[in-house]
Design a protein around this motif. Structure first.
Motif, short mmCIF file in Angstrom:
data_model
loop_
_atom_site.label_atom_id
_atom_site.label_comp_id
_atom_site.label_asym_id
_atom_site.label_seq_id
_atom_site.Cartn_x
_atom_site.Cartn_y
_atom_site.Cartn_z
N ARG A 150 -32.54 42.80 -41.01
CA ARG A 150 -32.10 41.41 -40.89
C ARG A 150 -32.93 40.42 -41.69
O ARG A 150 -32.61 39.25 -41.72
N GLY A 151 -34.02 40.88 -42.30
CA GLY A 151 -34.79 39.97 -43.14
C GLY A 151 -36.26 40.29 -43.18
O GLY A 151 -36.74 41.20 -42.51
N MET A 152 -36.97 39.46 -43.98
CA MET A 152 -38.40 39.66 -44.17
C MET A 152 -39.06 38.30 -44.27
O MET A 152 -38.46 37.34 -44.75
N ARG A 153 -40.29 38.23 -43.78
CA ARG A 153 -41.11 37.02 -43.92
C ARG A 153 -42.49 37.44 -44.37
O ARG A 153 -42.91 38.57 -44.15
N HIS A 154 -43.20 36.50 -44.97
CA HIS A 154 -44.58 36.76 -45.38
C HIS A 154 -45.35 35.45 -45.32
O HIS A 154 -44.78 34.37 -45.28
N GLY A 155 -46.67 35.57 -45.29
CA GLY A 155 -47.48 34.36 -45.23
C GLY A 155 -48.96 34.68 -45.29
O GLY A 155 -49.38 35.80 -45.57
N ARG A 156 -49.75 33.65 -44.99
CA ARG A 156 -51.21 33.76 -45.02
C ARG A 156 -51.77 32.95 -43.86
O ARG A 156 -51.28 31.88 -43.55
N ILE A 157 -52.79 33.50 -43.24
CA ILE A 157 -53.49 32.81 -42.16
C ILE A 157 -54.93 32.60 -42.61
O ILE A 157 -55.59 33.54 -43.05
N PHE A 158 -55.40 31.36 -42.53
CA PHE A 158 -56.74 31.02 -43.00
C PHE A 158 -57.75 30.97 -41.85
O PHE A 158 -57.37 30.93 -40.68
N ASP A 159 -59.02 30.96 -42.18
CA ASP A 159 -60.14 30.83 -41.23
C ASP A 159 -60.14 31.93 -40.18
O ASP A 159 -60.20 31.67 -38.98
N VAL A 160 -60.10 33.17 -40.62
CA VAL A 160 -60.04 34.29 -39.68
C VAL A 160 -61.36 35.03 -39.50
O VAL A 160 -61.45 35.91 -38.65
N SER A 161 -62.38 34.67 -40.25
CA SER A 161 -63.63 35.44 -40.18
C SER A 161 -64.30 35.32 -38.81
O SER A 161 -65.01 36.22 -38.39
N LYS A 162 -64.07 34.25 -38.11
CA LYS A 162 -64.69 34.05 -36.80
C LYS A 162 -63.88 34.68 -35.67
O LYS A 162 -64.31 34.69 -34.53
N LEU A 163 -62.69 35.21 -35.98
CA LEU A 163 -61.82 35.79 -34.95
C LEU A 163 -62.11 37.28 -34.78
O LEU A 163 -62.35 37.99 -35.74
N SER A 164 -62.03 37.74 -33.54
CA SER A 164 -62.12 39.18 -33.29
C SER A 164 -60.80 39.82 -33.71
O SER A 164 -59.80 39.13 -33.94
N SER A 165 -60.77 41.13 -33.78
CA SER A 165 -59.55 41.83 -34.19
C SER A 165 -58.36 41.52 -33.28
O SER A 165 -57.28 41.23 -33.77
N PRO A 166 -58.52 41.55 -31.94
CA PRO A 166 -57.38 41.19 -31.08
C PRO A 166 -56.92 39.74 -31.28
O PRO A 166 -55.72 39.45 -31.26
N ASP A 167 -57.87 38.82 -31.48
CA ASP A 167 -57.49 37.42 -31.71
C ASP A 167 -56.77 37.26 -33.04
O ASP A 167 -55.85 36.46 -33.17
N ARG A 168 -57.18 38.02 -34.04
CA ARG A 168 -56.52 37.99 -35.35
C ARG A 168 -55.08 38.48 -35.21
O ARG A 168 -54.16 37.90 -35.76
N GLU A 169 -54.88 39.56 -34.46
CA GLU A 169 -53.53 40.07 -34.25
C GLU A 169 -52.68 39.08 -33.46
O GLU A 169 -51.49 38.92 -33.74
N GLN A 170 -53.28 38.38 -32.50
CA GLN A 170 -52.53 37.36 -31.75
C GLN A 170 -52.13 36.20 -32.66
O GLN A 170 -51.03 35.68 -32.54
N ALA A 171 -53.00 35.81 -33.57
CA ALA A 171 -52.66 34.75 -34.53
C ALA A 171 -51.50 35.19 -35.41
O ALA A 171 -50.61 34.40 -35.71
N LEU A 172 -51.49 36.46 -35.80
CA LEU A 172 -50.39 36.98 -36.60
C LEU A 172 -49.09 37.00 -35.81
O LEU A 172 -48.04 36.60 -36.28
N ARG A 173 -49.15 37.47 -34.57
CA ARG A 173 -47.94 37.47 -33.72
C ARG A 173 -47.39 36.06 -33.56
O ARG A 173 -46.18 35.87 -33.59
N THR A 174 -48.26 35.08 -33.40
CA THR A 174 -47.82 33.69 -33.29
C THR A 174 -47.14 33.24 -34.57
O THR A 174 -46.13 32.55 -34.52
N ALA A 175 -47.68 33.62 -35.72
CA ALA A 175 -47.07 33.25 -37.00
C ALA A 175 -45.70 33.91 -37.17
O ALA A 175 -44.81 33.33 -37.79
#
Length: 66
Positions: free
Chosen positions: A39-64
């Motif tokens: 049904r489609g594809m999306r792509h993007g970039r999330i900034f300021d991730v160095s301070k995030l833990s791996s689970p928090d980074r994945e949550q930011a991606l899920r939100t995006a």
């Protein structure tokens, strides 16, 4: 690259991949399917991730993705 799988609240399943990029960011791309049909594809970039833990980074991606 890291993989992330899930389902949106409206029933679309997605497969996303993300990887570290320059400028303290993560780039991502996701493919969406409904009932197994592409049904489609999306792509993007999330900034300021160095301070995030791996689970928090994945949550930011899920939100995006939503």
């Amino acid at each position: 690259m890291h993989d992330l799988l899930g389902t949106t609240s409206n029933g679309f399943s997605y497969t996303a991949q993300y990887d570290a990029a320059v400028l303290d960011s993560v780039i991502w791309a996701a493919t969406f399917r409904k009932d197994g049909i592409y049904r489609g594809m999306r792509h993007g970039r999330i900034f300021d991730v160095s301070k995030l833990s791996s689970p928090d980074r994945e949550q930011a991606l899920r939100t995006a993705l939503l």
